[in-house]
Write a protein that holds these residues in place. Structure first.
Motif, PDB file in Angstrom:
ATOM      1  N   VAL A  38     -72.801 -37.628   3.907  1.00 18.68           N
ATOM      2  CA  VAL A  38     -73.608 -36.421   4.061  1.00 18.68           C
ATOM      3  C   VAL A  38     -72.734 -35.240   4.465  1.00 18.68           C
ATOM      4  O   VAL A  38     -72.825 -34.147   3.886  1.00 18.68           O
ATOM      5  CB  VAL A  38     -74.722 -36.642   5.101  1.00 18.68           C
ATOM      6  N   ALA A  39     -71.868 -35.463   5.444  1.00 18.05           N
ATOM      7  CA  ALA A  39     -70.983 -34.389   5.895  1.00 18.05           C
ATOM      8  C   ALA A  39     -70.020 -33.954   4.795  1.00 18.05           C
ATOM      9  O   ALA A  39     -69.780 -32.751   4.599  1.00 18.05           O
ATOM     10  CB  ALA A  39     -70.207 -34.844   7.133  1.00 18.05           C
ATOM     11  N   SER A  40     -69.470 -34.917   4.057  1.00 22.17           N
ATOM     12  CA  SER A  40     -68.500 -34.606   3.011  1.00 22.17           C
ATOM     13  C   SER A  40     -69.144 -33.872   1.836  1.00 22.17           C
ATOM     14  O   SER A  40     -68.590 -32.899   1.309  1.00 22.17           O
ATOM     15  CB  SER A  40     -67.833 -35.887   2.509  1.00 22.17           C
ATOM     16  N   ALA A  41     -70.322 -34.342   1.430  1.00 24.11           N
ATOM     17  CA  ALA A  41     -71.012 -33.684   0.321  1.00 24.11           C
ATOM     18  C   ALA A  41     -71.345 -32.244   0.687  1.00 24.11           C
ATOM     19  O   ALA A  41     -71.185 -31.322  -0.144  1.00 24.11           O
ATOM     20  CB  ALA A  41     -72.281 -34.452  -0.038  1.00 24.11           C
ATOM     21  N   PHE A  69     -68.121 -33.621  14.236  1.00 19.99           N
ATOM     22  CA  PHE A  69     -68.827 -33.351  15.491  1.00 19.99           C
ATOM     23  C   PHE A  69     -69.400 -31.942  15.505  1.00 19.99           C
ATOM     24  O   PHE A  69     -70.466 -31.708  16.096  1.00 19.99           O
ATOM     25  CB  PHE A  69     -67.894 -33.590  16.680  1.00 19.99           C
ATOM     26  N   ARG A  70     -68.729 -30.996  14.860  1.00 19.45           N
ATOM     27  CA  ARG A  70     -69.289 -29.642  14.761  1.00 19.45           C
ATOM     28  C   ARG A  70     -70.596 -29.653  13.978  1.00 19.45           C
ATOM     29  O   ARG A  70     -71.560 -28.977  14.338  1.00 19.45           O
ATOM     30  CB  ARG A  70     -68.280 -28.694  14.099  1.00 19.45           C
ATOM     31  N   GLN A  71     -70.613 -30.420  12.876  1.00 19.27           N
ATOM     32  CA  GLN A  71     -71.843 -30.514  12.097  1.00 19.27           C
ATOM     33  C   GLN A  71     -72.959 -31.162  12.905  1.00 19.27           C
ATOM     34  O   GLN A  71     -74.121 -30.753  12.824  1.00 19.27           O
ATOM     35  CB  GLN A  71     -71.604 -31.284  10.801  1.00 19.27           C
ATOM     36  N   ALA A  72     -72.627 -32.172  13.705  1.00 17.37           N
ATOM     37  CA  ALA A  72     -73.631 -32.828  14.537  1.00 17.37           C
ATOM     38  C   ALA A  72     -74.231 -31.849  15.541  1.00 17.37           C
ATOM     39  O   ALA A  72     -75.455 -31.795  15.730  1.00 17.37           O
ATOM     40  CB  ALA A  72     -73.016 -34.024  15.258  1.00 17.37           C
ATOM     41  N   ALA A  73     -73.378 -31.081  16.197  1.00 16.20           N
ATOM     42  CA  ALA A  73     -73.864 -30.100  17.166  1.00 16.20           C
ATOM     43  C   ALA A  73     -74.738 -29.051  16.490  1.00 16.20           C
ATOM     44  O   ALA A  73     -75.778 -28.645  17.037  1.00 16.20           O
ATOM     45  CB  ALA A  73     -72.682 -29.438  17.871  1.00 16.20           C
ATOM     46  N   LYS A 133     -76.548 -29.422  13.790  1.00 17.23           N
ATOM     47  CA  LYS A 133     -77.840 -30.005  13.416  1.00 17.23           C
ATOM     48  C   LYS A 133     -78.794 -30.045  14.607  1.00 17.23           C
ATOM     49  O   LYS A 133     -80.010 -29.884  14.441  1.00 17.23           O
ATOM     50  CB  LYS A 133     -77.649 -31.422  12.860  1.00 17.23           C
ATOM     51  N   LEU A 134     -78.271 -30.236  15.795  1.00 21.86           N
ATOM     52  CA  LEU A 134     -79.107 -30.291  16.992  1.00 21.86           C
ATOM     53  C   LEU A 134     -79.300 -28.918  17.633  1.00 21.86           C
ATOM     54  O   LEU A 134     -80.124 -28.768  18.548  1.00 21.86           O
ATOM     55  CB  LEU A 134     -78.507 -31.249  18.017  1.00 21.86           C
ATOM     56  N   GLY A 135     -78.531 -27.931  17.176  1.00 19.01           N
ATOM     57  CA  GLY A 135     -78.642 -26.596  17.744  1.00 19.01           C
ATOM     58  C   GLY A 135     -78.151 -26.510  19.178  1.00 19.01           C
ATOM     59  O   GLY A 135     -78.662 -25.722  19.978  1.00 19.01           O
ATOM     60  N   LEU A 136     -77.126 -27.317  19.502  1.00 18.34           N
ATOM     61  CA  LEU A 136     -76.604 -27.367  20.861  1.00 18.34           C
ATOM     62  C   LEU A 136     -75.113 -27.038  20.882  1.00 18.34           C
ATOM     63  O   LEU A 136     -74.412 -27.183  19.878  1.00 18.34           O
ATOM     64  CB  LEU A 136     -76.813 -28.760  21.462  1.00 18.34           C
ATOM     65  N   ARG A 137     -74.650 -26.599  22.037  1.00 18.91           N
ATOM     66  CA  ARG A 137     -73.221 -26.413  22.221  1.00 18.91           C
ATOM     67  C   ARG A 137     -72.549 -27.779  22.319  1.00 18.91           C
ATOM     68  O   ARG A 137     -73.117 -28.724  22.881  1.00 18.91           O
ATOM     69  CB  ARG A 137     -72.936 -25.623  23.494  1.00 18.91           C
ATOM     70  N   ARG A 138     -71.340 -27.872  21.801  1.00 21.31           N
ATOM     71  CA  ARG A 138     -70.653 -29.164  21.814  1.00 21.31           C
ATOM     72  C   ARG A 138     -70.429 -29.672  23.232  1.00 21.31           C
ATOM     73  O   ARG A 138     -70.532 -30.879  23.494  1.00 21.31           O
ATOM     74  CB  ARG A 138     -69.318 -29.059  21.074  1.00 21.31           C
ATOM     75  N   GLU A 139     -70.167 -28.782  24.170  1.00 21.76           N
ATOM     76  CA  GLU A 139     -69.902 -29.224  25.536  1.00 21.76           C
ATOM     77  C   GLU A 139     -71.133 -29.804  26.220  1.00 21.76           C
ATOM     78  O   GLU A 139     -71.024 -30.466  27.263  1.00 21.76           O
ATOM     79  CB  GLU A 139     -69.324 -28.089  26.380  1.00 21.76           C
ATOM     80  N   ASP A 140     -72.317 -29.576  25.644  1.00 19.39           N
ATOM     81  CA  ASP A 140     -73.552 -30.132  26.210  1.00 19.39           C
ATOM     82  C   ASP A 140     -73.976 -31.431  25.539  1.00 19.39           C
ATOM     83  O   ASP A 140     -75.039 -31.980  25.855  1.00 19.39           O
ATOM     84  CB  ASP A 140     -74.696 -29.117  26.081  1.00 19.39           C
ATOM     85  N   LEU A 141     -73.138 -31.935  24.625  1.00 20.08           N
ATOM     86  CA  LEU A 141     -73.463 -33.153  23.893  1.00 20.08           C
ATOM     87  C   LEU A 141     -72.687 -34.343  24.443  1.00 20.08           C
ATOM     88  O   LEU A 141     -71.499 -34.230  24.770  1.00 20.08           O
ATOM     89  CB  LEU A 141     -73.110 -33.001  22.407  1.00 20.08           C
ATOM     90  N   LEU A 142     -73.377 -35.489  24.501  1.00 19.85           N
ATOM     91  CA  LEU A 142     -72.735 -36.747  24.879  1.00 19.85           C
ATOM     92  C   LEU A 142     -72.651 -37.646  23.656  1.00 19.85           C
ATOM     93  O   LEU A 142     -73.659 -37.941  23.021  1.00 19.85           O
ATOM     94  CB  LEU A 142     -73.534 -37.460  25.965  1.00 19.85           C
ATOM     95  N   MET A 143     -71.435 -38.106  23.340  1.00 23.57           N
ATOM     96  CA  MET A 143     -71.222 -39.103  22.308  1.00 23.57           C
ATOM     97  C   MET A 143     -71.122 -40.455  22.982  1.00 23.57           C
ATOM     98  O   MET A 143     -70.321 -40.650  23.900  1.00 23.57           O
ATOM     99  CB  MET A 143     -69.927 -38.804  21.544  1.00 23.57           C
TER     100      MET A 143
END
Length: 261
Positions: free
Chosen positions: A72-75, A187-191, A193-203
């Protein structure tokens, strides 16, 4: 502060065809708390619809839009560039994610050679065909659907995509563009999609390199679980360490309760 969660799948929510104890309850708890989440996986052998069904079999309801996978990310990345087609070395089941983008050796606008996890379908001839496509044109770009080194199945460890990408990098002298974990773009695409800052995300993952180090280098927080492919040596690596080490994903609700405010 943790405002969103990225769940790895294999090794975190299940091992092969067996659910990890408490995983379904952990996902339900995150949702009940109103914490946005996304399922992120380097799996390239299954379409999102198959992942939905697999989670449903473990009692976790999900929709395809809740998954981010390397295809999905690559396409999306290739479509965004709009400059050519891709030769796909991916399982048939995931080709649908590249609808309208597939080319072959005869395509005059072939621009990308995309490498995923073909599993037992990898052989010398297949790997050599990918090499020849790259060698034939210096403008063709090698695209890797992640750099996971191996994964665990019920009968033991199995090679994933990274060793085959490394072979092509060695043979062609080119560096792959990586569009799965641990690539920052994933990870940028994931953030986004959620509409969040990367620093507020937990992997939360079981792979010290793809999940933990990749996430932290992209600016996320990271928790390593002692399930799946975890080994004690993971905690002895130099460099980035997980922010937290959990016995399993079932401990996630307690972590969020502690770090959510």
């Amino acid at each position: 502060m943790i405002r969103g969660v990225l769940f790895d799948l294999d090794g975190v929510l299940y091992n092969g065809d067996e659910a990890i104890e408490g995983a379904g309850a952990a996902v339900a708890s995150v949702r009940a708390a109103g914490v946005p989440s996304l399922f992120v996986t380097n799996t390239t052998s299954k379409p999102r619809s198959a992942l939905v069904e697999k989670l449903r079999g473990f009692g976790v309801e999900a929709e395809p839009a809740e998954f981010l996978t390397p295809p999905v990310a690559s396409a999306g990345w290739i479509r965004g560039r709009g400059d050519g087609l891709a030769a796909l070395f991916v399982p048939d089941a995931t080709r649908r994610e590249f609808l309208g983008l597939e080319g072959d050796a005869e395509s005059p606008d072939l621009r990308y050679v995309v490498i995923g996890d073909l599993g037992a379908a990898w052989d010398y001839g297949t790997l050599n065909r990918a090499f020849r496509l790259l060698h034939a044109s210096p403008d063709r770009e090698l695209v890797a659907l992640g750099l996971t080194r191996y994964w665990r199945s019920p009968d033991g460890l199995n090679l994933d995509v990274a060793p085959f990408v490394a072979a092509l990098e060695c043979a062609t002298g080119r560096r792959a563009t990586v569009l799965g974990k641990p690539a920052p773009e994933f990870f940028r695409q994931a953030a986004a999609k959620l509409g969040l800052r990367r620093e507020d995300l937990l992997m939360i993952g079981d792979d010290i390199r793809a999940d933990v180090i990749g996430a932290k280098r992209a600016g996320l927080q990271a928790a390593l679980v002692r399930t799946g492919k975890f080994s004690r040596g993971d905690l002895d690596l130099e460099g980035e360490r997980p922010d937290w080490v959990l016995d399993s994903v079932r401990d996630l609700p307690g972590l969020l309760a502690h770090c959510g405010d």
